[in-house]
Design an enzyme around this catalytic site. Structure first.
Site, PDB file in Angstrom:
ATOM      1  N   VAL A  27      25.754  19.596 -49.097  1.00 23.44           N
ATOM      2  CA  VAL A  27      27.208  19.637 -48.996  1.00 23.44           C
ATOM      3  C   VAL A  27      27.708  18.219 -49.259  1.00 23.44           C
ATOM      4  CG1 VAL A  27      29.200  20.084 -47.516  1.00 23.44           C
ATOM      5  CG2 VAL A  27      27.143  21.492 -47.278  1.00 23.44           C
ATOM      6  N   ARG A  67      12.944  13.731 -32.219  1.00 17.58           N
ATOM      7  CA  ARG A  67      13.182  12.950 -33.441  1.00 17.58           C
ATOM      8  C   ARG A  67      14.263  11.885 -33.264  1.00 17.58           C
ATOM      9  NH1 ARG A  67      15.997  13.448 -38.504  1.00 17.58           N
ATOM     10  NH2 ARG A  67      14.692  12.674 -40.228  1.00 17.58           N
ATOM     11  N   GLY A 121      -6.079 -11.028  14.079  1.00 19.22           N
ATOM     12  CA  GLY A 121      -5.256 -11.082  15.285  1.00 19.22           C
ATOM     13  C   GLY A 121      -4.681 -12.457  15.533  1.00 19.22           C
ATOM     14  N   THR A 122      -5.396 -13.504  15.085  1.00 18.09           N
ATOM     15  CA  THR A 122      -4.942 -14.880  15.327  1.00 18.09           C
ATOM     16  C   THR A 122      -4.450 -15.548  14.064  1.00 18.09           C
ATOM     17  OG1 THR A 122      -6.581 -15.072  17.096  1.00 18.09           O
ATOM     18  CG2 THR A 122      -5.612 -17.115  16.263  1.00 18.09           C
ATOM     19  N   ARG A 159      -5.200   1.317  11.274  1.00 18.43           N
ATOM     20  CA  ARG A 159      -5.443   2.460  10.387  1.00 18.43           C
ATOM     21  C   ARG A 159      -4.564   2.323   9.157  1.00 18.43           C
ATOM     22  NH1 ARG A 159      -3.917   8.171  10.215  1.00 18.43           N
ATOM     23  NH2 ARG A 159      -2.382   7.762  11.846  1.00 18.43           N
ATOM     24  N   ASP A 169      -9.889  -3.691   7.853  1.00 18.66           N
ATOM     25  CA  ASP A 169     -10.823  -4.822   7.778  1.00 18.66           C
ATOM     26  C   ASP A 169     -12.287  -4.397   7.864  1.00 18.66           C
ATOM     27  OD1 ASP A 169     -10.647  -4.071  10.422  1.00 18.66           O
ATOM     28  OD2 ASP A 169      -9.979  -6.028  11.167  1.00 18.66           O
ATOM     29  N   CYS A 179      -8.031   1.182  23.241  1.00 21.73           N
ATOM     30  CA  CYS A 179      -7.563   2.398  22.582  1.00 21.73           C
ATOM     31  C   CYS A 179      -6.992   3.402  23.577  1.00 21.73           C
ATOM     32  CB  CYS A 179      -8.691   3.045  21.782  1.00 21.73           C
ATOM     33  SG  CYS A 179     -10.003   3.768  22.796  1.00 21.73           S
TER      34      CYS A 179
END
Length: 722
Positions: free
Chosen positions: A282, A321, A416-417, A477, A517, A581
């Protein structure tokens, strides 16, 4: 002329390959033609312009009253990948004669087609300046690669959007040779909508069709996935048949796969279907009117995401595309167009809407800017283009220090320290270590970790160490998959539900691993220590607390809730002392540094700790060290406490031998040497004969927590091979 020193006309060659690029080049060609005092125009036509199956579109160039200097038949038919390559080769063979004859000062090349790549390659090798139109854009197929390749060959660039301009600068093109002009086709688009359009609609779609009540479909093959693009075209036609609206379907371009797409059209009878009009071409002026007044445009043509936005016509963009293109709000993307229903649903959503007009790609004034840009070109400037690379601090590509750079990890140990950070080499050598007191609050602690890691990473550069990542060893944990401390020991306060991975990774831009650890101690033994090469072993840490790690079939065991190897909380006595614990009779309640400190204080309070040759200064707290010292100097009660502690640890090891049956048990930590003989005695007395031969040894690693943290990084980033 502004820059052309000899005041001669600038000889411009415009080469056009197909109907799409001519719509962008024609406005420039008209502009050049309107200024004969400045320019000479040569027109070269090649590619699908000259093929009957694609509409013989060279005729529209003649209708626009342009003299075509050269027609080059460069297309090798076949419409597959090989034919595209052969067409480029044929163009490269034919173009040198043409360019030698025309001798242009500059060649204008548009876009990203394979024909354009042949044009740019020929011109560059023949020392002809190249002006590239529409560089810097991103679509989503092989066109990107071709477009960027032409950019590298071109000397001057005309881009359409601010993003495209930035892409060109990022590609090291000279900013002074980049013009942000907008798309030349917009110069026509923005003045086109007021023309009589109903006659055009009736001519192409029939007398009974109304404005906004028809669809324009234009879909091309995706050369990087031809099979899928053909299937998607088939689904599109099925959806359009079901949608039951008058549709103008344009034939696809000449890319590989187009022949198969035409077969799909004919198989479905599209050329004879009452609702469809199938056409090869066209004219652009008429095409503008058709898309401007359509109820919707569908397909994957760049026209849909670029030009149609100027009218606010709804667009459905199918597949990948054009996925990288900037678009207006009129575009609905159906990236995974794998079912007819998806496409049909998109048609129901889009058809008949009217969106705001978009001017992303131009404001209608591109051609005057381009002509001014052409006039400014100085033909006396050196032809060799220069690239504007970003500054580099130093060139180390051939530096022997860079070649011999040490692959390393940043290791963090949260005790811990103390808080410790170390640079650890691939061989397990601690290159440098930093130690600070571990703060009591979360905020202070995380800030200190970040500060120490940043400083260590900077120091690593000076030490010629390349940091591969960060490994963190911490009490409590840990969920190593997420890099989160779920909850910690009482020794580390404000350390529950803490995401360690994110802040470190964001700050250092490095991968981060986190683990308990005890697990880190086991990993250290596996890589650097006495567990190296063993399939199954257990590590027990004896320090402030009691922890451990289990290696089974060469892999670390975490357990279903990341609670495996909490060996310090194995119960060895039903009526033993309280544990931190919350239970009692755990190994940790007997054999940890905290437990020994507790017993030392009791003896000291009863004046039963100190013996001859021993003293505790008033400003010094009584600790496990004093208990061990007293035992060495003959304190019977201190010796008994250590024996009880060692026995509790030994019973725990027996339970481990009976449960896991490892080939080795490694005692790690500051207390390991004091317990080893007692533990072995307990095994001889209490263990089954089948496990009494399992060796129990003291670790010879100085910093297992740091080395284990490092091993997480080094094992993963270098793909550990057992």
């Amino acid at each position: 002329m502004e820059k052309n020193g000899d005041n001669r006309k600038l000889r411009v060659c415009v080469a056009t390959c197909n109907r799409a690029d001519y719509s962008k080049l024609a406005p420039i060609m008209f502009g050049i033609k309107m200024e004969p005092e400045f320019f000479e125009l040569d027109v070269v036509v090649l590619g699908s312009h000259l093929i009957d199956d694609y509409g013989n579109t060279y005729r529209m160039i003649e209708q626009d009253d342009f003299d075509i200097n050269t027609r080059l038949h460069t297309i090798v038919r076949g419409e597959d990948e090989a034919a595209m390559v052969e067409s480029v080769g044929l163009a490269l063979v034919k173009l040198p004669d043409v360019l030698n004859r025309l001798k242009p000062d500059i060649m204008i090349v548009h876009g990203d087609r394979f024909d354009a790549l042949a044009l740019a390659t020929s011109a560059a090798l023949m020392n002809i300046r190249i002006l590239h139109i529409e560089g810097g854009e991103v679509s989503g197929t092989i066109d990107d690669s071709i477009r960027h390749a032409i950019t590298k060959l071109a000397h001057y660039h005309v881009c359409c959007t601010r993003s495209a301009e930035q892409h060109l600068i990022s590609m090291c093109e000279d900013h002074d040779r980049i013009l942000l002009a907008g798309c030349p086709s917009y110069d026509k688009l923005l003045s086109a909508k007021n023309k009589d359009y109903m006659s055009i609609i009736r001519m192409w779609l029939g007398d009974d069709v109304k404005s906004k009540d028809y669809i324009v479909a234009l879909q091309h093959p995706v050369t990087t996935d031809i099979k899928h693009s053909i299937k998607m075209f088939e689904l599109t036609l099925d959806a359009l048949i079901s949608f039951n609206k008058r549709t103008l379907v344009l034939f696809p371009n000449i890319d590989a796969g187009s022949k198969e797409m035409v077969r799909v059209m004919r198989k479905k009878g599209i050329e004879h279907h009452p609702n469809f009009r199938a056409v090869k071409h066209v004219p652009f002026d008429q095409f503008i009117q058709l898309v401007a007044h359509a109820g919707c445009m569908i397909g994957n043509s760049s026209c849909g995401v670029r030009e149609v936005g100027a009218f606010g016509t709804p667009v459905i963009n199918l597949g990948t595309r054009q996925i990288g293109r900037e678009t207006g709000e009129n575009v609905l993307h159906v990236r995974d167009a794998d079912t007819q229903d998806k496409i049909l649903q998109a048609l129901h959503l889009q058809f008949g809407k009217q969106y705001p007009c978009s001017k992303i790609y131009g404001d209608g004034n591109a051609v005057p800017r381009i002509l001014k840009f052409l006039k400014s070109i100085d033909l006396q400037e050196p032809l060799q283009k220069k690239f504007c690379f970003p500054p580099v601090k130093e060139n180390i590509s051939q530096d022997i220090d860079h070649i011999l750079e040490t692959l390393s990890a940043l290791a963090v140990d949260l005790g811990g320290t103390n808080l410790r950070v170390a640079i650890v080499s691939m061989k397990g050598e601690i290159v440098k270590k930093y130690t600070q007191f571990n703060p009591k609050t979360y905020e202070e602690r995380i800030n200190l970790i970040l500060q120490m890691c940043v400083e260590a990473a900077a120091e690593a550069v000076k030490l010629n160490c390349r940091i591969l990542g960060v490994g963190i060893s911490t009490g409590g944990r840990v969920n190593p998959r997420e890099g989160v401390v779920l909850h910690s020991t009482k020794l580390i306060q404000e350390w529950n539900s803490v995401d360690l991975r994110t802040p470190l990774s964001d700050t250092l831009h490095l991968p981060v691993w986190v683990d308990n650890d005890g697990n880190c101690a086991a990993l250290a033994e596996r890589k650097f220590g006495q567990g190296k090469g063993l399939e199954n072993f257990v590590t027990l840490i004896t320090g402030t607390g009691i922890g451990g790690g289990i290696i089974h079939q060469h892999e670390l065991i975490h357990g279903s809730s990341f609670c495996a190897a909490e060996l310090g909380h194995l119960v060895v006595s039903l009526d033993g002392p309280d544990c931190s614990c919350g239970s009692h009779g755990c190994i940790e309640a007997y054999a940890s540094g905290m437990a020994l400190q507790r017993e030392a204080k009791k003896l000291h309070d009863e004046d039963l700790l100190l013996v001859e040759g021993m003293s505790v200064p008033k400003d010094e707290a009584v600790s496990a060290v004093h208990l061990i010292q007293a035992a060495k100097l003959g304190n019977v009660k201190a010796q008994s406490i250590l024996r009880t502690a060692g026995t509790a640890l030994g019973l725990g090891v027996v339970n481990i031998l009976h449960t896991i049956n490892p080939s080795l048990v490694i005692l790690s930590g500051v207390l390991a040497g004091h317990y080893i003989h007692i533990v072995k005695d307990v095994i001889r007395q209490q263990a089954l004969s089948s496990v009494q031969d399992v060796d129990v040894v003291v670790s010879d690693l100085v910093d297992p927590a740091l080395l284990g943290a490092a091993s997480m990084v080094l094992d993963y980033t270098t793909r550990r091979i057992c």
